[in-house]
Design a protein around this motif. Structure first.
Motif, PDB file in Angstrom:
ATOM      1  N   GLY A 121       0.842  -1.200   0.000  1.00 24.29           N
ATOM      2  CA  GLY A 121       0.000   0.000   0.000  1.00 24.29           C
ATOM      3  C   GLY A 121       0.871   1.241   0.000  1.00 24.29           C
ATOM      4  N   MET A 122       1.901   1.225  -0.851  1.00 25.76           N
ATOM      5  CA  MET A 122       2.828   2.359  -0.842  1.00 25.76           C
ATOM      6  C   MET A 122       2.307   3.500  -1.730  1.00 25.76           C
ATOM      7  N   PHE A 123       2.053   3.202  -2.999  1.00 26.55           N
ATOM      8  CA  PHE A 123       1.496   4.226  -3.890  1.00 26.55           C
ATOM      9  C   PHE A 123       0.374   3.640  -4.729  1.00 26.55           C
ATOM     10  N   GLY A 124      -0.631   4.463  -4.988  1.00 23.94           N
ATOM     11  CA  GLY A 124      -1.711   4.064  -5.890  1.00 23.94           C
ATOM     12  C   GLY A 124      -1.736   5.021  -7.061  1.00 23.94           C
ATOM     13  N   PHE A 125      -2.900   5.592  -7.335  1.00 19.70           N
ATOM     14  CA  PHE A 125      -2.974   6.454  -8.526  1.00 19.70           C
ATOM     15  C   PHE A 125      -2.389   7.851  -8.301  1.00 19.70           C
ATOM     16  N   GLY A 126      -1.833   8.099  -7.111  1.00 19.34           N
ATOM     17  CA  GLY A 126      -1.216   9.411  -6.857  1.00 19.34           C
ATOM     18  C   GLY A 126       0.248   9.460  -7.244  1.00 19.34           C
ATOM     19  N   LEU A 127       0.826   8.341  -7.669  1.00 18.90           N
ATOM     20  CA  LEU A 127       2.268   8.338  -8.002  1.00 18.90           C
ATOM     21  C   LEU A 127       2.504   9.022  -9.341  1.00 18.90           C
TER      22      LEU A 127
ATOM     23  N   ILE B  89      12.336  -6.208  -1.692  1.00 19.88           N
ATOM     24  CA  ILE B  89      11.057  -6.911  -1.487  1.00 19.88           C
ATOM     25  C   ILE B  89      10.786  -7.846  -2.664  1.00 19.88           C
ATOM     26  N   ASN B  90      11.003  -7.358  -3.868  1.00 22.41           N
ATOM     27  CA  ASN B  90      10.809  -8.212  -5.051  1.00 22.41           C
ATOM     28  C   ASN B  90      11.709  -9.443  -4.995  1.00 22.41           C
ATOM     29  N   ALA B  91      12.947  -9.215  -4.531  1.00 24.34           N
ATOM     30  CA  ALA B  91      13.915 -10.320  -4.518  1.00 24.34           C
ATOM     31  C   ALA B  91      13.532 -11.380  -3.484  1.00 24.34           C
ATOM     32  N   GLY B  92      12.689 -11.023  -2.507  1.00 23.72           N
ATOM     33  CA  GLY B  92      12.292 -11.969  -1.458  1.00 23.72           C
ATOM     34  C   GLY B  92      11.405 -13.097  -1.956  1.00 23.72           C
ATOM     35  N   ASN B  93      10.888 -12.962  -3.191  1.00 19.85           N
ATOM     36  CA  ASN B  93      10.052 -14.018  -3.802  1.00 19.85           C
ATOM     37  C   ASN B  93       8.864 -14.439  -2.945  1.00 19.85           C
ATOM     38  N   LYS B  94       8.234 -13.460  -2.302  1.00 20.23           N
ATOM     39  CA  LYS B  94       7.046 -13.775  -1.491  1.00 20.23           C
ATOM     40  C   LYS B  94       5.808 -13.393  -2.265  1.00 20.23           C
ATOM     41  N   GLN B  95       4.678 -13.842  -1.747  1.00 25.39           N
ATOM     42  CA  GLN B  95       3.424 -13.386  -2.344  1.00 25.39           C
ATOM     43  C   GLN B  95       3.266 -11.913  -1.999  1.00 25.39           C
ATOM     44  N   ILE B  96       3.015 -11.092  -3.001  1.00 27.49           N
ATOM     45  CA  ILE B  96       2.782  -9.667  -2.745  1.00 27.49           C
ATOM     46  C   ILE B  96       1.392  -9.311  -3.266  1.00 27.49           C
ATOM     47  N   LEU B  97       0.584  -8.715  -2.390  1.00 28.93           N
ATOM     48  CA  LEU B  97      -0.764  -8.314  -2.795  1.00 28.93           C
ATOM     49  C   LEU B  97      -0.807  -6.792  -2.846  1.00 28.93           C
ATOM     50  N   SER B  98      -0.970  -6.244  -4.041  1.00 23.30           N
ATOM     51  CA  SER B  98      -0.922  -4.782  -4.194  1.00 23.30           C
ATOM     52  C   SER B  98      -2.316  -4.184  -4.122  1.00 23.30           C
ATOM     53  N   ILE B  99      -2.388  -3.041  -3.453  1.00 25.47           N
ATOM     54  CA  ILE B  99      -3.651  -2.316  -3.360  1.00 25.47           C
ATOM     55  C   ILE B  99      -3.705  -1.271  -4.476  1.00 25.47           C
ATOM     56  N   ASP B 100      -4.689  -1.371  -5.282  1.00 25.45           N
ATOM     57  CA  ASP B 100      -4.989  -0.476  -6.410  1.00 25.45           C
ATOM     58  C   ASP B 100      -4.048  -0.649  -7.598  1.00 25.45           C
ATOM     59  N   LEU B 101      -2.746  -0.526  -7.363  1.00 27.33           N
ATOM     60  CA  LEU B 101      -1.761  -0.731  -8.429  1.00 27.33           C
ATOM     61  C   LEU B 101      -0.476  -1.224  -7.763  1.00 27.33           C
ATOM     62  N   PRO B 102       0.365  -1.970  -8.471  1.00 27.49           N
ATOM     63  CA  PRO B 102       1.670  -2.257  -7.893  1.00 27.49           C
ATOM     64  C   PRO B 102       2.419  -0.925  -7.761  1.00 27.49           C
ATOM     65  N   SER B 103       2.932  -0.627  -6.592  1.00 24.55           N
ATOM     66  CA  SER B 103       3.610   0.657  -6.388  1.00 24.55           C
ATOM     67  C   SER B 103       4.753   0.807  -7.371  1.00 24.55           C
ATOM     68  N   GLY B 104       4.790   1.957  -8.049  1.00 24.43           N
ATOM     69  CA  GLY B 104       5.830   2.197  -9.047  1.00 24.43           C
ATOM     70  C   GLY B 104       5.287   2.168 -10.467  1.00 24.43           C
ATOM     71  N   ILE B 105       4.070   1.661 -10.653  1.00 21.54           N
ATOM     72  CA  ILE B 105       3.467   1.609 -11.998  1.00 21.54           C
ATOM     73  C   ILE B 105       2.640   2.875 -12.225  1.00 21.54           C
ATOM     74  N   HIS B 106       2.879   3.528 -13.346  1.00 22.13           N
ATOM     75  CA  HIS B 106       2.101   4.729 -13.677  1.00 22.13           C
ATOM     76  C   HIS B 106       0.668   4.326 -14.045  1.00 22.13           C
ATOM     77  N   THR B 107      -0.284   4.997 -13.459  1.00 23.28           N
ATOM     78  CA  THR B 107      -1.700   4.621 -13.616  1.00 23.28           C
ATOM     79  C   THR B 107      -2.168   4.636 -15.072  1.00 23.28           C
ATOM     80  N   ASP B 108      -1.651   5.547 -15.876  1.00 23.88           N
ATOM     81  CA  ASP B 108      -2.152   5.688 -17.249  1.00 23.88           C
ATOM     82  C   ASP B 108      -1.274   4.954 -18.268  1.00 23.88           C
ATOM     83  N   THR B 109       0.020   5.182 -18.180  1.00 23.22           N
ATOM     84  CA  THR B 109       0.885   4.621 -19.228  1.00 23.22           C
ATOM     85  C   THR B 109       1.279   3.183 -18.919  1.00 23.22           C
ATOM     86  N   GLY B 110       1.165   2.790 -17.654  1.00 21.14           N
ATOM     87  CA  GLY B 110       1.598   1.443 -17.263  1.00 21.14           C
ATOM     88  C   GLY B 110       3.107   1.329 -17.165  1.00 21.14           C
TER      89      GLY B 110
END
Ligand SMILES: NC(=O)C1=CN([C@@H]2O[C@H](COP(=O)(O)OP(=O)(O)OC[C@H]3O[C@@H](n4cnc5c(N)ncnc54)[C@H](OP(=O)(O)O)[C@@H]3O)[C@@H](O)[C@H]2O)[C@@H](O)CC1
Ligand SMILES: Nc1ncnc2c1ncn2[C@@H]1O[C@H](COP(=O)(O)OP(=O)(O)O)[C@@H](O)[C@H]1O
Ligand SMILES: [K+]
Length: 523
Positions: A131-137, A152-173
């Motif tokens: 729940g780091m960033f959503g559409f405000g990033l 965190i990515n390297a930890g190979n755990k299940q990650i459940l993202s809220i709204d968007l994976p943090s770091g992904i631009h809402t429009d351009t992807g």
């Protein structure tokens, strides 16, 4: 007993961050308290998360909390999971938060849950909630924050993202600096554009829309009657099929299609396009090929009229036979396997006043002929079906932004006044007002020949609907959806490695796709 309303109609809306904010503002202006909406949304996210983790044994859940309302959502979820008995570890690597987020912070701290600044605090958790960033990033994730995300990515755990994976631009992807590789992403309220952009696909994981009852009136007030972006759904894909057929119909009322395809070198392309057209149910099918491959086509497609054409020295079609007229056809599909030697022929076809689908070498030849001008001067509708490589040759000035498939498709359709089908994982269909995007497909289709099948299928459907005035863009989305569904079914039966183009044509005719269509036929 009442159950929650199943609002399937919201599935076809797609929004930008700006549109989502505008919709959200209308809800707040109408009196919905921001905190109440956050409670409601986070309650539904919690349900979603529980449904994903219940089958695995989880005791400790890490929650990554950002400074905005995405972080607020995450804190409410963390609080609820705590009350359910999970051990919750919270990490918030930011020193300031929005007011509401801060308020949730205060309360969760009062429950005895400590807040860590360091992302390493999450390393022993079995599951991570992002729940780091959503559409405000809007700007890239950098420095220690980026390092933390990568860890965190390297930890190979299940990650459940809220709204968007943090770091992904809402429009351009696009990835802004770095981004969370989610296992699941819960998109809140309405589908954001990023979910339909090829550039975001590797980060999204499995996706789910969490409906939180946004009134349709608010959606329509912002998106209008003709939304700029729409998802193809089974309902809207099937709505315009030429079914049921009138009882007293005859073959010429069900479309007369001409396919122009193939060369000595690429015989298969003509066969595959022909088999794609066969599956469409088209009334009459003619296929123009070089004379020397006519016998082969006749064997493969006994129902089609094979027109042998004079050929060039290298075995491409030189011209149509004498006395041949394009006027008799309801639609023409031109391009698969032509080679670039068929320039004169393609020019001739571009000049005719029949609805036209141009694919493959048809597009490579068009690229030499001032495509925007040529297309906008055509008398009848044109559908072009480029893959990204062909797209770049046709619209070099859009090449730099090609990673934003939705945007470049929209621009290309406007500039060329054509329907532009940009192929890829999420096929985008640019029309005059709307970009349709197909959300469901399979990488099994990523192999030679599957595009030829689509051209034939699309051609057959186009020819059939030209007569009954169904809007052409409607049938393009039907074809794209049908093609992908056949691929999905074939991949289920034969794995993603087993879907060669010929197999794909067989699945165009098979259940369950067909049975879904058949609901619309006569009893
Ligand atoms: N739509 C709805 O109806 C509902 C929406 N809801 C939820 O709200 C979410 C949107 O919330 P949001 O607007 O607060 O934005 P969000 O994504 O949390 O982050 C923006 C914050 O991050 C900061 N920041 C940005 N980039 C940064 C960077 N690189 N590095 C560091 N900091 C950076 C930026 O601060 P800045 O520094 O720019 O002042 C800002 O404070 C939405 O995704 C959904 O989860 C639901 O609760 C209810 C219903
Ligand atoms: N990763 C993918 N996921 C889903 N569909 C894909 C993927 N890659 C390609 N496709 C689809 O496969 C087809 C390939 O078409 P094209 O590149 O024209 O191939 P060909 O010209 O060899 O027939 C298109 O319909 C495209 O959308
Ligand atoms: K997130």
């Amino acid at each position: 007993m009442f159950t929650r309303q199943n609002r399937t109609e919201i599935q076809h809306f797609v929004v930008t961050a700006k549109q989502m904010q505008a919709i959200e503002s209308r809800i707040f202006d109408a009196g919905m308290p921001v905190a109440a909406l956050m409670e409601k949304v986070a309650g539904r996210i919690t349900e979603g998360i529980l449904s994903k983790i219940k089958s695995i044994s989880v005791t400790s859940i890490g929650v990554l909390v950002g400074p905005g309302h995405n972080g607020g959502d995450a804190l409410v979820v963390a609080r609820e999971l705590h009350f359910l008995g999970y051990s919750v570890v919270i990490c918030c690597p930011f020193s300031k938060q929005k007011e509401l987020t801060q308020s949730h912070f205060k309360y969760i701290t009062s429950l005895g849950i400590s807040i860590n600044k360091n992302m390493e605090s999450l390393q022993h958790c079995e599951v991570i909630i992002d729940g780091m960033f959503g559409f405000g990033l809007e700007r890239p994730i950098t420095d220690e924050l980026a390092e933390g995300v990568n860890q965190i990515n390297a930890g190979n755990k299940q990650i459940l993202s809220i709204d968007l994976p943090s770091g992904i631009h809402t429009d351009t992807g696009e990835v802004l600096g770095t981004a969370i590789h989610a296992t699941y992403t819960f998109c809140l309220g309405l589908w954001k554009l990023a979910f339909l952009q090829d550039s975001a696909l590797d980060y999204l994981g499995e996706v789910e829309l969490i409906d939180f009852d946004i009134p349709l009136a608010d959606i329509e007030a912002i998106l209008g009657q003709t939304p700029e972006f729409r998802r193809i759904t089974p309902e809207n894909a099937m709505a315009d099929l030429p079914l049921p057929r009138p009882l007293a119909t005859h073959k010429y009322k069900n479309g007369n299609l001409l396919i122009v395809a193939g060369s000595h070198r690429y015989t298969g392309a003509a066969i595959l396009a022909g088999l794609g057209a066969r599956a469409s149910g088209v009334g009459m099918l003619s296929i123009a090929v070089p004379n020397s491959i006519k016998p082969l086509l006749s064997t493969q497609l006994p129902e089609a009229l094979i027109i042998g054409c004079p050929e060039t020295e290298d075995g491409a079609i030189l011209d149509f036979p004498s006395n041949f007229s394009l006027d008799q056809f309801d639609a023409i599909a031109c391009g698969p396997g032509l080679t670039q030697s068929a320039t004169t022929l393609v020019q001739l076809i571009l000049e005719c006043n029949r609805p036209l689908i141009l694919d493959a070498d048809g597009l490579n030849i068009l690229a030499q002929l001032n495509p925007i001008l040529t297309l906008s001067q055509r008398q009848a509708a044109t559908i072009i079906t480029p893959h990204p490589g062909e797209f770049k040759r046709l619209f070099p000035e859009l090449a730099e932004e090609l990673s934003n498939h939705v945007f470049v498709t929209q621009k290309a359709a406007q500039q060329s006044q054509s329907i532009v089908v940009l192929k890829g994982a999420k096929v985008c269909i640019g029309t005059a007002n709307t970009v349709w995007i197909n959300p469901e497909s399979t990488p099994a289709l990523a192999r030679g020949g599957s595009g030829d099948v689509l051209t034939g299928l699309l051609g057959g459907l186009l020819a059939a609907v030209v007569l009954n005035q169904t809007p052409i863009d409607a049938i393009v989305k039907t074809a794209v959806w049908w093609h992908a569904q056949a691929g999905i079914q074939a991949a289920k039966d034969k794995t993603e490695l087993g879907v060669d183009a010929l197999t794909l044509t067989q699945y165009l005719n098979l259940n369950p796709i067909q049975s879904r269509f058949l609901n619309k036929s006569h009893p």
